[in-house]
Design a protein around this motif. Sequence first.
Motif, PDB file in Angstrom:
ATOM      1  N   MET A 167      43.343  37.976  37.798  1.00 39.94           N
ATOM      2  CA  MET A 167      44.206  37.316  36.834  1.00 39.94           C
ATOM      3  C   MET A 167      43.540  36.073  36.259  1.00 39.94           C
ATOM      4  N   GLU A 168      43.118  35.160  37.139  1.00 41.28           N
ATOM      5  CA  GLU A 168      42.432  33.955  36.680  1.00 41.28           C
ATOM      6  C   GLU A 168      41.794  33.252  37.866  1.00 41.28           C
ATOM      7  N   MET A 169      40.979  32.241  37.572  1.00 44.78           N
ATOM      8  CA  MET A 169      40.401  31.414  38.620  1.00 44.78           C
ATOM      9  C   MET A 169      40.814  29.975  38.409  1.00 44.78           C
ATOM     10  N   ASN A 170      41.233  29.337  39.492  1.00 45.33           N
ATOM     11  CA  ASN A 170      41.506  27.905  39.461  1.00 45.33           C
ATOM     12  C   ASN A 170      40.297  27.183  40.041  1.00 45.33           C
ATOM     13  N   THR A 171      39.657  26.359  39.223  1.00 43.20           N
ATOM     14  CA  THR A 171      38.397  25.717  39.623  1.00 43.20           C
ATOM     15  C   THR A 171      38.668  24.343  40.232  1.00 43.20           C
TER      16      THR A 171
ATOM     17  N   ARG B 232      32.554  38.181  45.156  1.00 44.85           N
ATOM     18  CA  ARG B 232      31.740  38.679  44.040  1.00 44.85           C
ATOM     19  C   ARG B 232      32.021  37.864  42.776  1.00 44.85           C
ATOM     20  N   ALA B 233      33.303  37.568  42.548  1.00 43.69           N
ATOM     21  CA  ALA B 233      33.688  36.793  41.366  1.00 43.69           C
ATOM     22  C   ALA B 233      33.044  35.424  41.379  1.00 43.69           C
TER      23      ALA B 233
ATOM     24  N   TYR C 211      54.122  44.483  36.584  1.00 42.78           N
ATOM     25  CA  TYR C 211      55.370  43.848  37.029  1.00 42.78           C
ATOM     26  C   TYR C 211      56.375  44.915  37.449  1.00 42.78           C
ATOM     27  N   PRO C 212      57.044  44.679  38.579  1.00 40.97           N
ATOM     28  CA  PRO C 212      56.819  43.569  39.496  1.00 40.97           C
ATOM     29  C   PRO C 212      55.531  43.773  40.294  1.00 40.97           C
ATOM     30  N   ALA C 213      55.039  42.696  40.854  1.00 39.87           N
ATOM     31  CA  ALA C 213      53.782  42.745  41.601  1.00 39.87           C
ATOM     32  C   ALA C 213      53.793  41.636  42.644  1.00 39.87           C
ATOM     33  N   ARG C 214      52.773  41.608  43.436  1.00 38.06           N
ATOM     34  CA  ARG C 214      52.544  40.472  44.339  1.00 38.06           C
ATOM     35  C   ARG C 214      51.505  39.557  43.694  1.00 38.06           C
ATOM     36  N   HIS C 215      51.772  38.260  43.725  1.00 38.94           N
ATOM     37  CA  HIS C 215      50.796  37.285  43.247  1.00 38.94           C
ATOM     38  C   HIS C 215      49.985  36.848  44.472  1.00 38.94           C
ATOM     39  N   ILE C 216      48.761  37.331  44.538  1.00 39.63           N
ATOM     40  CA  ILE C 216      47.896  37.068  45.686  1.00 39.63           C
ATOM     41  C   ILE C 216      46.701  36.238  45.228  1.00 39.63           C
ATOM     42  N   GLU C 217      46.416  35.164  45.945  1.00 40.10           N
ATOM     43  CA  GLU C 217      45.240  34.365  45.607  1.00 40.10           C
ATOM     44  C   GLU C 217      44.348  34.216  46.823  1.00 40.10           C
ATOM     45  N   VAL C 218      43.053  34.170  46.560  1.00 41.01           N
ATOM     46  CA  VAL C 218      42.058  34.083  47.636  1.00 41.01           C
ATOM     47  C   VAL C 218      41.297  32.773  47.504  1.00 41.01           C
ATOM     48  N   GLN C 219      41.300  32.000  48.584  1.00 38.84           N
ATOM     49  CA  GLN C 219      40.587  30.718  48.627  1.00 38.84           C
ATOM     50  C   GLN C 219      39.111  30.955  48.879  1.00 38.84           C
ATOM     51  N   ILE C 220      38.263  30.360  48.051  1.00 37.23           N
ATOM     52  CA  ILE C 220      36.829  30.491  48.288  1.00 37.23           C
ATOM     53  C   ILE C 220      36.189  29.102  48.400  1.00 37.23           C
TER      54      ILE C 220
ATOM     55  N   MET D 278      34.958  29.928  33.720  1.00 39.30           N
ATOM     56  CA  MET D 278      36.104  30.434  34.470  1.00 39.30           C
ATOM     57  C   MET D 278      37.438  29.824  34.050  1.00 39.30           C
ATOM     58  N   GLY D 279      37.411  28.646  33.449  1.00 36.61           N
ATOM     59  CA  GLY D 279      38.646  28.020  33.011  1.00 36.61           C
ATOM     60  C   GLY D 279      39.206  28.673  31.768  1.00 36.61           C
ATOM     61  N   ASP D 280      38.327  29.147  30.899  1.00 39.81           N
ATOM     62  CA  ASP D 280      38.757  29.894  29.728  1.00 39.81           C
ATOM     63  C   ASP D 280      38.997  31.332  30.172  1.00 39.81           C
ATOM     64  N   LYS D 281      40.240  31.783  30.060  1.00 39.80           N
ATOM     65  CA  LYS D 281      40.616  33.076  30.637  1.00 39.80           C
ATOM     66  C   LYS D 281      39.866  34.249  30.008  1.00 39.80           C
TER      67      LYS D 281
END
Length: 456
Positions: free
Chosen positions: A288-292, A261-262, A204-213, A113-116
Amino acid sequence: MFKKLLIANRGEIAVRIIRAARELGISTVAIYSEADKESLHTILADEAICVGPAKSTDSYLNMSAVLSAAIVTGSEAIHPGFGFLSENSKFATMCEEMHLKFIGPSGAVMDKMGDKINARAEMIKANVPVIPGSDGEVMTADEALEVAEKIGYPVMLKASAGGGGKGIRKVERREDLVSAFESASQEALAAFGNGAMYIEKVIYPARHIEVQILGDSYGNIIHLGERDCSLQRNNQKVLEESPSVAIGTTLRQKIGDAAVRAAKAVNYENAGTIEFLLDEASGQFYFMEMNTRVQVEHPVTEFVTGVDIVKEQIRIAAGQALPVTQDDIHLTGHAIECRINAENPAFNFAPSPGKISNLYLPSGGVGLRVDSAVYPGYTIPPYYDSMIAKIIVHGENRFDALMKMQRALYELDIDGVVTNADFQMDLISDQHVIAGDYDTSFLMETFLPQYQKDAE
């Protein structure tokens, strides 16, 4: 539960982890560089051990020194916080090999997941929407030109490894692609030791939305709702809030399900964040990506859910199951976080290290929290990130939270260094922000030009 925990970090996140550990009855060990000898985290921890000179590569990023400190002090686990070694798969694997529990996912999952590019492939398999882009690594400018022609301009060049805004370039025209690719690749090589790039269509433009898991070692994975991180300067977040005003109940369920799911696709364990771009016009969202790791902005999620994310990280690492299910998670009220940095907005936000001669952090009332590691007389070193505090508020609704944040910023008083507090006050008072009418373009293209004009 662990008896002793080493915190492989500094600043406010180190203080945050120490406090969580103490409330769980765990002894703590702080590591510090020679420049951080008088830092608050070294004072609050039960033990403190120097791991090297001021330069982060010689101290906080020195894996041998950090692991040696853990062994010497009899620590059973290491919490990496965010930044530094938090997303270093080699370090996570070395911890396992030395029978130290790394508080985060395994090195193997980090690599996925760290490698995009790897993450993108995993998401496609898991039926998570991804942004149109290259199928794998793009190593040369000629390859980049081919991909860009196929998906159409504008495109975004991104470093395959790493994050934090490094190795990212937006390219509007074919004529600019080669020079942008070469500079981004060199920047990525210098920052992450890997110059490989990939290319995405610009949403772009867009909303940057992140989900905490959160995921435990028994296969239970839940999400804790979303955060809106669209207010950014040069790809760096400035202000975050939860929940997002751009997301209704149906979309919230869809994006939350996609995040779970991700995480399930890679058997994710511990805390993590799935980041999406939301096209408001179509209602379509894209991975977009995952922050581990734990995020800087995790407190807004803690306020609206009542879940202590750092404590859950520690409990999960200690082998405990999640104490709640998805049905137990409800978002209550609204939370906002402002990052207070020692930087000068009048001079292109240049860092402003120095000695804090006077400090008053806002307090009082329900729903106000300040995460910080500074104190009167503390000298901010010039070697690290400029963030010195986070002000987080929680209100019954968004307007209540906005008013509370304005009150908190009004009370904040820091003398001796220049900060972005007045900038944050102007931002939180802007009519577009108050109305929730903003996206990823707003701060750089609308707010900042007017702010700089007014300052002249």
